[in-house]
Write a protein that holds these residues in place. Structure first.
Motif, short mmCIF file in Angstrom:
data_model
loop_
_atom_site.label_atom_id
_atom_site.label_comp_id
_atom_site.label_asym_id
_atom_site.label_seq_id
_atom_site.Cartn_x
_atom_site.Cartn_y
_atom_site.Cartn_z
N THR B 7 0.86 -1.19 0.00
CA THR B 7 0.00 0.00 0.00
C THR B 7 0.89 1.23 0.00
O THR B 7 1.90 1.29 0.69
CB THR B 7 -0.90 0.09 1.25
OG1 THR B 7 -0.14 -0.38 2.35
CG2 THR B 7 -2.15 -0.70 1.12
N LEU B 8 0.49 2.22 -0.78
CA LEU B 8 1.17 3.50 -0.80
C LEU B 8 0.20 4.51 -0.20
O LEU B 8 -0.67 5.01 -0.91
CB LEU B 8 1.53 3.89 -2.23
CG LEU B 8 2.44 2.93 -2.99
CD1 LEU B 8 2.59 3.36 -4.44
CD2 LEU B 8 3.80 2.85 -2.33
N PRO B 9 0.33 4.81 1.09
CA PRO B 9 -0.65 5.71 1.72
C PRO B 9 -0.77 7.02 0.96
O PRO B 9 0.23 7.65 0.63
CB PRO B 9 -0.05 5.94 3.12
CG PRO B 9 0.91 4.82 3.33
CD PRO B 9 1.39 4.39 2.00
N GLY B 10 -2.02 7.40 0.69
CA GLY B 10 -2.25 8.67 0.01
C GLY B 10 -2.13 8.56 -1.50
O GLY B 10 -2.50 9.48 -2.22
N ILE B 11 -1.59 7.46 -2.01
CA ILE B 11 -1.42 7.33 -3.46
C ILE B 11 -2.26 6.17 -3.99
O ILE B 11 -3.07 6.35 -4.87
CB ILE B 11 0.07 7.12 -3.82
CG1 ILE B 11 0.86 8.39 -3.49
CG2 ILE B 11 0.20 6.78 -5.30
CD1 ILE B 11 2.32 8.29 -3.71
N ARG B 14 0.68 -0.64 -4.96
CA ARG B 14 1.71 -1.03 -5.92
C ARG B 14 1.78 -2.55 -5.94
O ARG B 14 1.81 -3.19 -4.89
CB ARG B 14 3.06 -0.47 -5.52
CG ARG B 14 4.13 -0.68 -6.56
CD ARG B 14 5.50 -0.36 -6.04
NE ARG B 14 5.97 -1.40 -5.15
CZ ARG B 14 6.84 -1.21 -4.17
NH1 ARG B 14 7.30 -0.01 -3.94
NH2 ARG B 14 7.23 -2.20 -3.40
#
Lengths: 399, 160
Positions: B7-11, B14
């Protein structure tokens, strides 16, 4: 209010900021330092002091803070915040202590007392998630394996803001310990409630600002969300928790596709009012106060670069990232910006220390320029250093 | 093959994996639906040497080229995989307002939130039909979405 004069001044300010922002894009750096410089030029003792529009700019700046914190809250979901806290708590603790330290030390070295130390600690600790997100996208590093490390540090700083801001507000209002702890408890309870609410009933809360089946257009979302944020911010200010924290909590509570849409409609509005906020901060600073504090601010900036690079390096190493990635993560975190100014702004309004505003402005000016630059030059620098040290090993081996 | 999800917080999310030839490729899915195709460097495995932003349409096209027929296989298991999402088969009856109309004219995704992922015609599955795909009576449309959304698509094909 003289409408003609207000419009002329406001128009001149915004147009100038637009031109400055244009220059910033050409040079490839964040526009925040330019906005601050613009504010300095328009302020008392500046090149073109403002008169009629100051009142509007003051309110506009407050709205700017609400919008900055609201969009910050929208950026991360409650789940992401909780996950970050669960998995990366040691990193967050290291980040905050290590990076608050230079600010605290600077305040004492300048002989400013404990209150200014709390303020400066916050100013140096918090990275600019706005600048960093932009730099990561611009440099095509969103997919990099060290990027989640950088983002999780930002997530934790976010959460820390929700705890730090009420403490700071309480301290700045010169509340007694008992009053202060009540304020803090209210803020913490609100934070926990909002996190639980957002996790369990996120969809229902989001319905409060937007019903995707009933209103297809975004203006209703904009009005409802903005209204809700201002209502909560006002209520928070009333109970002395700080309007910024109220807006931040609204941002966290709204989640899912609604948050995505909300960010889209709010971004232009935030950009406008955030620029007004930077100008307002610059307005309150006398340009003549800058030169004497420049050297200490530069030294503090150097310390700030070192501590952030180390934080990123350490966190990335813990996540199993290679040497180059560790330095990239460190350099990415260097930028400070909007939130440092939000913190310093609170202290300036409360008149903590006469030179604090100029000092913080100077520090952020340097860091907002150095941050993106550091992210760009880190790779060649590290490559050069490792190549040199490798050559040294080779020569010592052959000898 | 081991697909790693981060997880890419705010994005967003992946996904990446290592190919048998030793390269690392991945896809960054942004919250707004935008995708980014990333290819990692061979020397420094942490950095992407290429990152190609793709619009929703482009990533659909790429997915199709890379073997979208698999999607239909997976459709059958969809109900088990994601709670709250259903795959519905809707037959286009003679007299439907979209009999003879191209798929794009329905604006199904924008109007209902559900996606048309395949069309079955004469026992043949046409996966990821393009907007210019023309419906004829007798086609069976496979839609994916929440129960309400898919019901709205059925309504759309019945009365317009």
């Amino acid at each position: 209010m003289d409408i003609a004069a207000t419009f002329l001044e406001l128009g001149a300010v915004l147009f100038t900021l637009g031109l400055l922002g244009h220059c910033a894009t050409i040079v490839g750096i964040s526009p925040i330092p330019f906005y601050l410089l613009g504010g300095l030029a328009f302020g008392h003792g500046g090149l073109f002091p403002l008169g009629a529009s100051e009142e509007f700019i003051e309110v506009g700046a407050e709205i700017g803070v609400v919008l900055l914190l609201l969009t910050l809250g929208l950026e991360y979901t409650a789940q992401e915040l909780i996950d970050g806290l669960r998995r990366q708590a040691p990193t967050g603790a290291l980040d905050l202590t290590l990076n608050a330290l230079p600010g605290v030390a600077a305040a004492f070295l300048l002989g400013w007392g404990p209150l200014a130390a709390v303020v400066l600690g916050g100013v140096t600790a918090i990275s600019s998630s706005g600048i960093i997100a932009k730099v990561l996208t611009d440099l095509g590093r969103v997919g990099n394996r060290e990027t989640p490390v950088v983002l999780s540090v930002l997530v934790l700083e976010d959460l820390a803001m929700a705890v730090y801001l009420p403490i700071l507000t309480a301290l700045l209002a010169h509340q007694t310990l008992a009053q202060g702890s009540v304020t803090l408890l209210v803020a913490l309870a609100a934070l926990v409630c909002v996190l639980v609410l957002a996790l369990r009933y996120g969809r229902q809360v989001s319905r409060l600002v937007h019903n995707p089946n009933a209103d297809p257009n975004s203006e209703i979302l904009l009005l409802r969300l903005m209204g809700l944020a201002l209502l909560v911010a006002g209520a928070a200010q009333q109970v002395r928790v700080s309007a910024a924290v109220g807006a931040f909590l609204v941002g966290i509570a709204v989640s899912g596709p609604v948050a995505e849409g909300a960010r889209e409609v709010l971004t232009p509005l935030r950009d406008l009012f955030a620029a007004v906020f930077f100008v307002f901060f610059g307005l309150q600073t006398e340009p003549s106060e800058i030169p004497p504090v420049f050297l200490p601010a530069l030294l503090l900036a150097l310390a700030g670069v070192a501590t952030k690079v180390f934080t990123g390096w350490w966190a990335a190493r813990k996540a199993g990232i290679g040497t180059m990635g560790r330095y990239r993560a460190g350099a990415a975190l260097v930028a400070r910006g909007e939130f440092s100014i939000v913190i310093a702004g609170l202290a300036v309004v409360a008149d903590v220390e006469p030179k604090l505003g100029a000092f913080a402005a100077c520090y952020v000016l340097i860091m907002a320029i150095v941050g993106p630059l550091a992210a760009r030059v880190v790779e060649p620098i590290v490559r050069k250093i490792t190549r040199r040290s490798r050559r040294k090993t080779v020569t010592s081996l052959s000898a | 093959m081991d697909v790693e999800e981060t997880t890419l917080p705010g994005i967003g999310l992946r996904h990446d994996f290592r190919t048998r030839s030793g390269r690392r490729v991945g896809v960054v899915s942004h919250h707004g639906g935008r995708r980014e195709l990333v290819i990692y460097d061979t020397d420094d495995m942490d950095t992407c040497s290429e990152s190609i932003p793709l619009t929703a349409e482009e990533s659909d096209a790429l997915a199709e080229l890379l073997g979208a027929p698999h999607i239909v296989e997976r459709l059958n298991n969809l109900g088990k995989a994601f709670a709250g999402i259903v795959g519905e088969q809707i037959k286009i009856t003679p007299g439907s307002p979209y009999d003879g109309q191209p798929l794009g004219e329905t604006h199904a995704r924008t109007r209902t939130g559900a996606s048309i992922v395949a069309v079955v015609r004469d026992q043949q599955v046409i996966a990821s039909p393009r907007p210019d795909f023309g419906f004829v009576a007798g086609d069976v449309v496979v839609v994916v979405g929440t129960p309400e959304n898919t019901a709205a698509v059925a309504e759309l094909f019945r009365v317009g």
